[in-house]
Design a protein around this motif. Structure first.
Motif, PDB file in Angstrom:
ATOM      1  N   PRO A 430     -16.682  88.218  87.271  1.00 42.17           N
ATOM      2  CA  PRO A 430     -18.037  88.840  87.522  1.00 42.17           C
ATOM      3  C   PRO A 430     -18.687  89.382  86.643  1.00 42.17           C
ATOM      4  N   LEU A 431     -18.140  89.031  85.279  1.00 41.69           N
ATOM      5  CA  LEU A 431     -18.817  89.628  83.966  1.00 41.69           C
ATOM      6  C   LEU A 431     -20.205  89.328  83.971  1.00 41.69           C
ATOM      7  N   THR A 432     -21.146  90.133  83.646  1.00 45.31           N
ATOM      8  CA  THR A 432     -22.671  89.750  83.342  1.00 45.31           C
ATOM      9  C   THR A 432     -22.602  89.815  81.582  1.00 45.31           C
ATOM     10  N   GLU A 433     -23.884  89.051  81.192  1.00 50.40           N
ATOM     11  CA  GLU A 433     -24.071  89.170  79.804  1.00 50.40           C
ATOM     12  C   GLU A 433     -24.544  90.407  79.454  1.00 50.40           C
ATOM     13  N   GLU A 434     -25.630  91.036  80.024  1.00 46.49           N
ATOM     14  CA  GLU A 434     -25.844  92.300  79.642  1.00 46.49           C
ATOM     15  C   GLU A 434     -24.728  93.288  79.667  1.00 46.49           C
ATOM     16  N   ALA A 435     -23.891  93.501  80.652  1.00 49.15           N
ATOM     17  CA  ALA A 435     -22.749  94.438  80.521  1.00 49.15           C
ATOM     18  C   ALA A 435     -21.813  94.168  79.426  1.00 49.15           C
ATOM     19  N   VAL A 436     -21.705  93.046  79.137  1.00 47.11           N
ATOM     20  CA  VAL A 436     -20.595  92.669  77.955  1.00 47.11           C
ATOM     21  C   VAL A 436     -21.153  93.291  76.751  1.00 47.11           C
ATOM     22  N   ARG A 441     -21.038  96.974  72.340  1.00 50.42           N
ATOM     23  CA  ARG A 441     -21.980  97.472  71.114  1.00 50.42           C
ATOM     24  C   ARG A 441     -21.327  98.867  71.056  1.00 50.42           C
ATOM     25  N   ALA A 442     -20.927  99.525  72.450  1.00 50.85           N
ATOM     26  CA  ALA A 442     -20.630 100.675  72.253  1.00 50.85           C
ATOM     27  C   ALA A 442     -19.359 100.976  71.660  1.00 50.85           C
ATOM     28  N   ALA A 443     -18.591  99.912  71.317  1.00 48.19           N
ATOM     29  CA  ALA A 443     -17.228  99.852  70.683  1.00 48.19           C
ATOM     30  C   ALA A 443     -17.477  99.220  69.113  1.00 48.19           C
ATOM     31  N   SER A 444     -18.933  99.269  68.811  1.00 49.52           N
ATOM     32  CA  SER A 444     -19.383  98.780  67.364  1.00 49.52           C
ATOM     33  C   SER A 444     -19.063  97.354  67.078  1.00 49.52           C
ATOM     34  N   ILE A 445     -19.136  96.453  68.284  1.00 47.87           N
ATOM     35  CA  ILE A 445     -19.086  95.017  68.272  1.00 47.87           C
ATOM     36  C   ILE A 445     -20.367  94.610  68.425  1.00 47.87           C
ATOM     37  N   GLY A 446     -20.909  93.526  67.384  1.00 47.03           N
ATOM     38  CA  GLY A 446     -22.097  93.068  67.685  1.00 47.03           C
ATOM     39  C   GLY A 446     -22.149  91.719  68.375  1.00 47.03           C
ATOM     40  N   LEU A 447     -22.515  91.481  69.544  1.00 49.92           N
ATOM     41  CA  LEU A 447     -22.448  90.526  70.564  1.00 49.92           C
ATOM     42  C   LEU A 447     -23.744  89.833  70.940  1.00 49.92           C
ATOM     43  N   TYR A 448     -24.013  88.629  71.062  1.00 48.52           N
ATOM     44  CA  TYR A 448     -25.501  88.409  71.470  1.00 48.52           C
ATOM     45  C   TYR A 448     -25.312  87.276  72.486  1.00 48.52           C
ATOM     46  N   GLY A 449     -26.285  87.294  73.587  1.00 47.50           N
ATOM     47  CA  GLY A 449     -26.308  86.797  74.733  1.00 47.50           C
ATOM     48  C   GLY A 449     -27.003  85.301  74.429  1.00 47.50           C
ATOM     49  N   ALA A 461     -24.706  82.821  82.149  1.00 47.14           N
ATOM     50  CA  ALA A 461     -24.239  83.860  81.408  1.00 47.14           C
ATOM     51  C   ALA A 461     -23.308  83.405  80.455  1.00 47.14           C
ATOM     52  N   GLY A 462     -23.488  83.738  79.362  1.00 45.36           N
ATOM     53  CA  GLY A 462     -22.746  83.545  77.802  1.00 45.36           C
ATOM     54  C   GLY A 462     -23.105  84.407  76.771  1.00 45.36           C
ATOM     55  N   LEU A 463     -22.189  83.960  75.711  1.00 42.86           N
ATOM     56  CA  LEU A 463     -22.482  84.519  74.439  1.00 42.86           C
ATOM     57  C   LEU A 463     -22.433  83.575  73.411  1.00 42.86           C
ATOM     58  N   ILE A 464     -22.937  83.975  72.165  1.00 37.22           N
ATOM     59  CA  ILE A 464     -23.034  83.220  70.894  1.00 37.22           C
ATOM     60  C   ILE A 464     -22.336  83.891  69.796  1.00 37.22           C
ATOM     61  N   PHE A 465     -21.387  83.353  69.351  1.00 33.53           N
ATOM     62  CA  PHE A 465     -20.466  83.995  68.408  1.00 33.53           C
ATOM     63  C   PHE A 465     -20.700  83.166  67.198  1.00 33.53           C
ATOM     64  N   SER A 484      -9.486  94.302  75.274  1.00 35.07           N
ATOM     65  CA  SER A 484      -8.935  95.874  75.987  1.00 35.07           C
ATOM     66  C   SER A 484     -10.224  96.380  76.737  1.00 35.07           C
ATOM     67  N   ILE A 485     -11.623  96.032  76.504  1.00 33.88           N
ATOM     68  CA  ILE A 485     -12.381  96.605  77.337  1.00 33.88           C
ATOM     69  C   ILE A 485     -12.651  95.732  78.573  1.00 33.88           C
ATOM     70  N   LEU A 486     -12.836  94.297  78.383  1.00 34.10           N
ATOM     71  CA  LEU A 486     -13.362  93.591  79.484  1.00 34.10           C
ATOM     72  C   LEU A 486     -12.377  93.814  80.871  1.00 34.10           C
ATOM     73  N   PRO A 487     -11.240  94.044  80.856  1.00 34.56           N
ATOM     74  CA  PRO A 487     -10.626  94.262  82.038  1.00 34.56           C
ATOM     75  C   PRO A 487     -11.226  95.542  82.915  1.00 34.56           C
ATOM     76  N   ARG A 488     -11.503  96.540  82.044  1.00 34.84           N
ATOM     77  CA  ARG A 488     -12.040  97.721  82.743  1.00 34.84           C
ATOM     78  C   ARG A 488     -13.230  97.480  83.046  1.00 34.84           C
ATOM     79  N   LEU A 489     -14.219  96.583  82.496  1.00 32.50           N
ATOM     80  CA  LEU A 489     -15.607  96.422  82.602  1.00 32.50           C
ATOM     81  C   LEU A 489     -15.549  95.491  84.070  1.00 32.50           C
TER      82      LEU A 489
END
Length: 491
Positions: A430-436, A441-449, A461-465, A484-489
């Motif tokens: 159920p993850l969404t691009e915006e939420a991930v 970003r709150a964990a100082s990780i720069g991800l881009y949808g 929904a997806g990301l580019i690494f 560690s973040i995604l299960p809680r999300l």
């Protein structure tokens, strides 16, 4: 049956045989459906080892030039005879006349209200603390040999001091054009005389020049969807209408191209942003389509230097025998974007209009940079740098893939590319691009949808690494944090 193949000496035997078989297929001397001799018989005929002929057949099979039928043998693939060929001088003259009438600029008063329609040129980049930034398209400046580059710049300064102090050729410095043509012939199978190469201020500048001479207000340019936003912006700036064409696992869906498209922009070696290469069958189909409609294909080969799996799929330009493809490349992904050097190898019919457009716009680029880069390439330093960076990026890519297929597998489905310095991955519900992106970003990780790269096609929904400017250890640390973040999300 015997095939006429000449093998000279003992050097690069498999390469000699491969090139001659491929040329025979592309030139129509080996027609579709032709049964080839077995690898054992061909090895005996040529006096080489069977491993040599096996390697050749495996390469041609992987690239789609041959097909294997169980129990029957190996055959030339059907459909390649459809590759367009050069037309007669009379037909070329007629087309050139039509092109000249097409590229005349229409009255500016008739232009569309462009700027209200212009999309954002690039998805905005949020401020993310280093070192956990997966921005795409960036390279690692810390690994560039600046000591060697300094010597090249000093050489360029001495050459400039001896110069006459006059305006230079709009197409670029001859030494750099020679270096680029040699590099393309050796690394990308793009055969060109140095006089056919035009140096630009990056790939975007090349796209702008091509758009200026091929498109007028109201004409249609087709681009991939999802695709490269600056190309969209570039075509819109001419007043052209942009058609967004979907892609699938084989690249651009040629059957979805509008019949009235004047220009088709594609990234066949490493589709941007998803990463899959265009299949050989689809390449043949696109070339055939373009010739029937008198369209120009702009091939953006933006990060082809870094290949990690399989054999390289040669560019569309190497298949083009009819003058349909304008081949665009850049040094932004191999050196760094601030260099602002790219190039285009256009069809012969577009060369003069491109040089004139370049001269009108800014006459020519920085001769100091061009001379330094020519020295860097011709001395072999560029090739050494590419080899070093290939090893570095391969290790980073492997680390990224280990996480995406390991601890992050419940959340991501990677689209594993064979080349490039970025990788796309689809998000699982159920993850969404915006939420991930926000949580990272709150964990100082720069991800881009992936959503900003879609125009008409509904985004999944997806990301580019991007892994060009983030170290292997930083990738490992960042993705462990993300796991560690995604299960809680999700919960």
């Amino acid at each position: 049956m015997e095939i006429h193949i000449a093998v000279e000496g003992h050097h690069d035997l498999s390469g000699q045989i491969y090139r001659q078989l491929r040329a025979g297929i592309l030139e129509g001397r080996l027609a579709g459906g032709t049964r080839l001799p077995s690898t054992r018989d061909l090895a005996t005929q040529l006096g080489v080892s069977r491993k040599t002929t096996l390697d050749v057949f495996e390469r041609l099979l992987s690239e789609g030039y041959l097909t294997a039928r169980a129990g029957s043998g190996t055959f030339v693939a059907d459909g390649l005879e459809r590759l367009p060929v050069e037309r007669s001088p009379h037909a070329r003259a007629a087309e050139a006349s039509r092109d000249r009438s097409t590229i005349r600029r229409k009255d500016a008063a008739r232009a569309l209200p462009l700027w209200e329609q212009m999309p954002e040129s690039l998805p905005p980049r949020p401020s993310v603390p280093s070192p956990y930034d997966f921005i795409g398209g960036a390279t690692d400046r810390t690994l560039f040999p600046f000591d060697v580059w300094r010597r090249c710049v000093n050489h360029a300064l001495r050459a400039q001091a001896r110069g006459a102090g006059i305006y230079r050729e709009a197409a670029g410095e001859q030494e750099l054009r020679l270096a680029i043509s040699r590099y393309l012939a050796f690394n990308r199978a793009v055969s060109s005389n140095w006089e056919e190469v035009i140096v630009t201020q990056g790939a975007q500048h090349a796209l702008d020049l091509l758009a200026r001479i091929t498109l007028g207000p109201g004409e249609v340019a087709a681009i991939e969807d999802p695709g490269y936003p600056p190309a969209h912006a570039c075509f819109m700036a001419t007043g052209a209408r942009v058609a967004h064409v979907p892609v699938d696992s084989e690249g651009l869906v040629v059957g979805k191209l509008p019949d009235n498209a004047r220009v088709v922009y594609v990234t066949p070696s490493h589709q941007f942003p998803l990463g899959m290469p265009m299949s050989l069958e689809r390449r043949v189909e696109l070339l055939e389509w373009a010739q029937k409609r008198g369209a120009v294909i702009i091939e953006d080969d933006y990060d082809c230097e870094y290949r990690f799996e399989g054999r390289p799929m040669e560019p569309l330009k190497s298949l083009d025998r009819a003058g349909l493809v304008a081949y665009v490349g850049t040094f932004s992904k191999t050196i760094f974007p601030e260099l602002r050097v790219g190039y285009v190898v256009p069809p012969a019919s577009l060369y003069v209009p491109l040089v004139k457009a370049r001269q009108i716009a800014d006459w020519h680029g920085c001769t100091l940079t061009q001379t330094a880069l020519a020295s860097f390439m011709l001395n072999g330093d560029f090739a050494k740098h590419l080899r070093r960076m290939h090893k570095t990026y391969a290790a980073r890519r492997a680390t990224l893939l280990d996480h995406l297929q390991g601890g992050l597998a419940p959340w991501f489905e990677p689209i594993v590319p064979t080349a490039g310095i970025h990788m796309a991955a689809r998000l699982r519900a159920p993850l969404t691009e915006e939420a991930v992106v926000s949580a990272a970003r709150a964990a100082s990780i720069g991800l881009y949808g992936l959503a900003p790269f879609h125009q008409r096609v509904k985004p999944q929904a997806g990301l580019i690494f991007g892994y060009g400017n983030i170290g292997e250890q930083q990738i490992d640390t960042a993705l462990k944090k993300l796991a560690s973040i995604l299960p809680r999300l999700a919960s």
